[in-house]
Scaffold this motif. Structure first.
Motif, short mmCIF file in Angstrom:
data_model
loop_
_atom_site.label_atom_id
_atom_site.label_comp_id
_atom_site.label_asym_id
_atom_site.label_seq_id
_atom_site.Cartn_x
_atom_site.Cartn_y
_atom_site.Cartn_z
N ASP A 224 -84.90 -5.20 44.74
CA ASP A 224 -84.19 -4.18 45.38
C ASP A 224 -85.43 -4.73 47.03
OD1 ASP A 224 -86.95 -1.78 45.06
OD2 ASP A 224 -87.34 -3.48 45.59
N SER B 291 -76.63 -11.98 46.43
CA SER B 291 -77.14 -10.94 46.66
C SER B 291 -75.71 -9.81 46.82
CB SER B 291 -77.36 -10.92 48.52
OG SER B 291 -76.35 -11.17 48.78
N SER B 292 -76.15 -8.91 47.09
CA SER B 292 -75.19 -6.81 46.50
C SER B 292 -73.91 -7.48 47.64
CB SER B 292 -75.08 -5.96 46.48
OG SER B 292 -76.63 -5.76 47.82
N ILE B 293 -74.16 -7.90 49.46
CA ILE B 293 -73.35 -8.83 49.58
C ILE B 293 -71.74 -9.74 49.02
CG2 ILE B 293 -73.91 -7.86 51.67
CD1 ILE B 293 -73.89 -9.42 52.22
N LYS C 180 -72.87 -2.74 37.54
CA LYS C 180 -74.03 -3.23 37.03
C LYS C 180 -74.01 -4.20 36.26
CE LYS C 180 -76.29 1.66 38.72
NZ LYS C 180 -74.79 2.70 38.33
N LEU D 55 -83.47 -6.10 49.35
CA LEU D 55 -81.92 -5.32 50.58
C LEU D 55 -82.29 -3.90 51.45
CD1 LEU D 55 -79.73 -7.48 50.46
CD2 LEU D 55 -81.05 -8.14 51.36
N ASN D 56 -83.13 -3.17 50.23
CA ASN D 56 -83.23 -1.86 50.46
C ASN D 56 -84.02 -2.09 50.97
OD1 ASN D 56 -80.25 -0.75 49.49
ND2 ASN D 56 -81.12 -0.70 47.79
N SER E 145 -79.72 1.45 40.50
CA SER E 145 -78.54 1.11 41.53
C SER E 145 -79.15 0.20 42.84
CB SER E 145 -78.30 2.40 42.08
OG SER E 145 -78.85 3.04 42.36
N ASP F 291 -80.62 -4.68 44.77
CA ASP F 291 -79.89 -5.75 46.01
C ASP F 291 -79.88 -6.87 45.75
OD1 ASP F 291 -80.86 -3.69 48.13
OD2 ASP F 291 -81.66 -5.53 47.83
N TYR F 292 -80.52 -7.63 45.11
CA TYR F 292 -80.40 -9.20 44.89
C TYR F 292 -80.65 -8.93 43.49
CZ TYR F 292 -81.61 -13.55 46.93
OH TYR F 292 -82.35 -14.69 47.89
N LYS G 283 -70.91 -5.24 40.75
CA LYS G 283 -71.69 -3.93 40.98
C LYS G 283 -71.88 -2.49 40.13
CE LYS G 283 -71.11 -4.84 45.33
NZ LYS G 283 -71.32 -4.78 46.89
#
Lengths: 112, 116
Positions: free
Chosen positions: B94, B51-53, B71, B96-97, B28, B31-32, B68
């Motif tokens: 990950d 990206s996850s946005i 998944k 962005l995280n 989880s 994010d990319y 998302k």
């Protein structure tokens, strides 16, 4: 020629021998990576580097050594080759801290 | 522990039709997401990312969808062409995280064959 080049393209070596795979990029990208491709496993990260003299382990680093004394070069050394290291090895580079890697053409290594 | 899974090793599609390649992930923190295309005896080449946005990103004939909550992501190729025949790898990071070196985790690949 601009780009990322790997040498040799093909290599056969004996168990226990040391072998070095070369990777050279002409863009001065900060990030460089070594992956191996195996059937059923996809591409797995061996080592990566964020800049000259900065390296870190990936998912499958055992039996491998890397160095990065110059930004453009990122050699991968198998200290004592084993049959399980028979694989196709890909080097990649990236300018920014994101995943748009540029890969080399690969080195097919066979350990007999 | 396969964090990125491509459960279909191969896919055959007629020229002109839609190709849909699927990818599932378990981490989880990813994010990319990216898709790479690989021809024999060549290195993978970057195709498209998301990206996850976002839930969709389009580039010409290629569209990537991200769900998302499930998944799950998919790559749509419309229309499919013979030159699209290759192995397609899904990858995730990950980025962005963590904001650090975007180590990509790859799936095992799906071999797409577009038939005339």
């Amino acid at each position: 020629d601009a780009g990322i080049t790997q040498s040799p393209r093909y290599k056969i070596t004996e168990t226990g021998r040391q072998v070095t795979l070369m990777c050279h990029q002409t863009w001065s990208h900060s990030y460089m990576f070594w992956y191996r491709q195996d059937l059923g496993h996809g591409l797995r990260l061996i080592y990566y580097s964020a800049a000259a003299d900065i390296t870190d382990k990936g998912e499958v680093p055992d039996g491998y050594v890397v160095s990065r004394s110059k930004t453009e070069n990122f050699p991968l050394t198998l200290e004592s080759a084993t049959r399980s290291q028979t694989s196709v090895y890909f080097c990649a580079s990236s300018e920014f801290n994101r995943g748009g890697y540029t890969f080399g053409s690969g080195t097919r290594l066979t350990v007999v | 522990d396969q964090q990125v899974k491509q459960n279909s090793p191969s896919l055959s599609v007629q020229e002109g039709r839609i190709s849909i390649l699927n990818c599932d992930y378990t981490n989880s923190m990813f994010d990319y997401f990216l898709w790479y295309k690989k021809y024999p005896a060549e290195g993978p080449t970057f195709l498209i990312s998301i990206s996850s946005i976002k839930d969709k990103n389009e580039d010409g004939r290629f569209t990537v969808f991200l769900n998302k909550s499930a998944k799950h992501l998919s790559l749509h190729i419309v229309p499919s062409q013979p030159g699209d025949s290759a192995v397609y790898f899904c990858a995730a990071s990950d980025l962005l995280n963590t904001g650090t070196a975007s180590k990509l985790t790859f799936g095992t690949g799906t071999r797409l064959q577009v038939m005339l």
